[in-house]
Motif scaffolding. Sequence first.
Motif, PDB file in Angstrom:
ATOM      1  N   ARG A   1       0.888  -1.190   0.112  1.00 48.36           N
ATOM      2  CA  ARG A   1      -0.133  -0.153   0.508  1.00 48.36           C
ATOM      3  C   ARG A   1       0.737   1.174  -0.148  1.00 48.36           C
ATOM      4  NH1 ARG A   1      -5.440   1.662   2.631  1.00 48.36           N
ATOM      5  NH2 ARG A   1      -5.939   4.238   2.062  1.00 48.36           N
ATOM      6  N   GLY A   2       1.805   0.928   0.052  1.00 44.37           N
ATOM      7  CA  GLY A   2       3.273   1.965   0.747  1.00 44.37           C
ATOM      8  C   GLY A   2       3.323   2.731  -0.682  1.00 44.37           C
TER       9      GLY A   2
ATOM     10  N   ALA B   1       1.052   7.082  -6.875  1.00 46.27           N
ATOM     11  CA  ALA B   1       0.275   7.936  -7.213  1.00 46.27           C
ATOM     12  C   ALA B   1       0.427   9.261  -6.201  1.00 46.27           C
ATOM     13  CB  ALA B   1      -1.060   7.977  -6.105  1.00 46.27           C
ATOM     14  N   LEU B   2       0.885  10.209  -5.800  1.00 45.84           N
ATOM     15  CA  LEU B   2       1.389  11.103  -5.124  1.00 45.84           C
ATOM     16  C   LEU B   2       2.643  11.472  -5.815  1.00 45.84           C
ATOM     17  CD1 LEU B   2       2.999  12.474  -1.207  1.00 45.84           C
ATOM     18  CD2 LEU B   2       4.435  12.147  -3.542  1.00 45.84           C
ATOM     19  N   ASN B   3       3.961  10.998  -6.272  1.00 45.85           N
ATOM     20  CA  ASN B   3       4.566  11.410  -7.357  1.00 45.85           C
ATOM     21  C   ASN B   3       4.188  11.910  -8.237  1.00 45.85           C
ATOM     22  OD1 ASN B   3       7.561  11.157  -6.031  1.00 45.85           O
ATOM     23  ND2 ASN B   3       6.692   9.364  -4.808  1.00 45.85           N
TER      24      ASN B   3
ATOM     25  N   LEU C   1      -6.471  13.867  -7.812  1.00 45.46           N
ATOM     26  CA  LEU C   1      -6.941  14.354  -5.977  1.00 45.46           C
ATOM     27  C   LEU C   1      -8.175  13.099  -5.631  1.00 45.46           C
ATOM     28  CD1 LEU C   1      -5.887  18.002  -6.313  1.00 45.46           C
ATOM     29  CD2 LEU C   1      -4.514  16.111  -5.688  1.00 45.46           C
ATOM     30  N   LYS C   2      -8.813  13.065  -6.584  1.00 40.02           N
ATOM     31  CA  LYS C   2      -9.746  12.196  -5.220  1.00 40.02           C
ATOM     32  C   LYS C   2      -9.429  10.751  -5.565  1.00 40.02           C
ATOM     33  CE  LYS C   2     -14.075   9.312  -4.830  1.00 40.02           C
ATOM     34  NZ  LYS C   2     -14.251   9.119  -3.775  1.00 40.02           N
TER      35      LYS C   2
ATOM     36  N   LEU D   1      -6.528   6.996  -1.444  1.00 41.87           N
ATOM     37  CA  LEU D   1      -5.597   5.863  -0.732  1.00 41.87           C
ATOM     38  C   LEU D   1      -4.707   6.771   0.712  1.00 41.87           C
ATOM     39  CD1 LEU D   1      -3.114   5.914  -3.739  1.00 41.87           C
ATOM     40  CD2 LEU D   1      -4.995   4.307  -2.630  1.00 41.87           C
ATOM     41  N   GLY D   2      -6.087   7.846   1.462  1.00 38.91           N
ATOM     42  CA  GLY D   2      -5.516   8.084   2.372  1.00 38.91           C
ATOM     43  C   GLY D   2      -4.740   9.567   3.024  1.00 38.91           C
ATOM     44  N   LEU D   3      -4.028  10.367   1.941  1.00 39.98           N
ATOM     45  CA  LEU D   3      -3.213  11.320   2.000  1.00 39.98           C
ATOM     46  C   LEU D   3      -3.098  12.773   1.639  1.00 39.98           C
ATOM     47  CD1 LEU D   3      -1.302   9.820  -1.330  1.00 39.98           C
ATOM     48  CD2 LEU D   3      -0.683   9.076   0.764  1.00 39.98           C
ATOM     49  N   ASP D   4      -3.062  13.453   2.323  1.00 39.21           N
ATOM     50  CA  ASP D   4      -3.229  15.018   3.012  1.00 39.21           C
ATOM     51  C   ASP D   4      -3.932  15.765   1.736  1.00 39.21           C
ATOM     52  OD1 ASP D   4      -4.310  17.043   4.731  1.00 39.21           O
ATOM     53  OD2 ASP D   4      -2.016  17.640   3.255  1.00 39.21           O
TER      54      ASP D   4
END
Length: 250
Positions: free
Chosen positions: A39-40, A46-48, A97-98, A103-106
């Motif tokens: 998951r990490g 997704a963040l990058n 962003l959805k 994924l629980g990211l801020d």
Amino acid sequence: MTDLLTASQLEERLREVGATRYHHLHPFQLRLQSGACSRGEVEAWALNRYLYQACIPQKDAIILSRMEDAQLRREWRQRIIDHDGEREGEGGIAKWLKLTDDLGLDRQTVMSGKLALPATKFAVNAYLSFVRDRSLLEAIASSLTELFSPMVIATRVSGMLANYDYVTKETLAYFTARPVQAKRDSDFALDYCKSHARTPEQQQAVIGALEFKCSMLWTMLDALEHAYLYAKPWPDAFQPAGQADRQAAE
């Protein structure tokens, strides 16, 4: 390359680039779609990747500003709308962003880009510099990775839905419209390149532009794979839950 290719030969060469260099072959991409990522690692991807998604309308605005033909500008500006939307909350960036939200990211942290890997930031800036500094023909040609994205999207979506119980169709809503949009955009860009690359040098420049874009996308996945699978993230980059424990165990 010294001989002038026919339009069909040029297209064949471009498709060969995609077949051998597009990131559908990258080990991280294969792990992502097969369910092998933690998951990490999915969160880090997704963040990058957000930084790349966010740069797309900026890239297209740069290309648009270089076009002298009004009809060409009218055709190209739809790309910006696709990603920015007509209003707040619409468009591809909002849908990405959805994904990061689910994924629980801020959201603000994701949008700031401060936790992205240095290689991600470098790759995105290199892409913006490329479309700004190279010829308009090369800038347009760099978008031809869209020729190959529909096949990756279909495999990625089906694989992620099958293998990650925290991912839903709504989470992956960004990818719903992209195959149709990508085909529309790549058909236009391919026709433009085939008709405007009139010398061997221009044709080689078109091929080189696509190779550059493939290498840029590949580099982003190289960085993710190295940081989150084989080594450890940059000190200021995103640290998945449990990352420190995994590193201590190793």
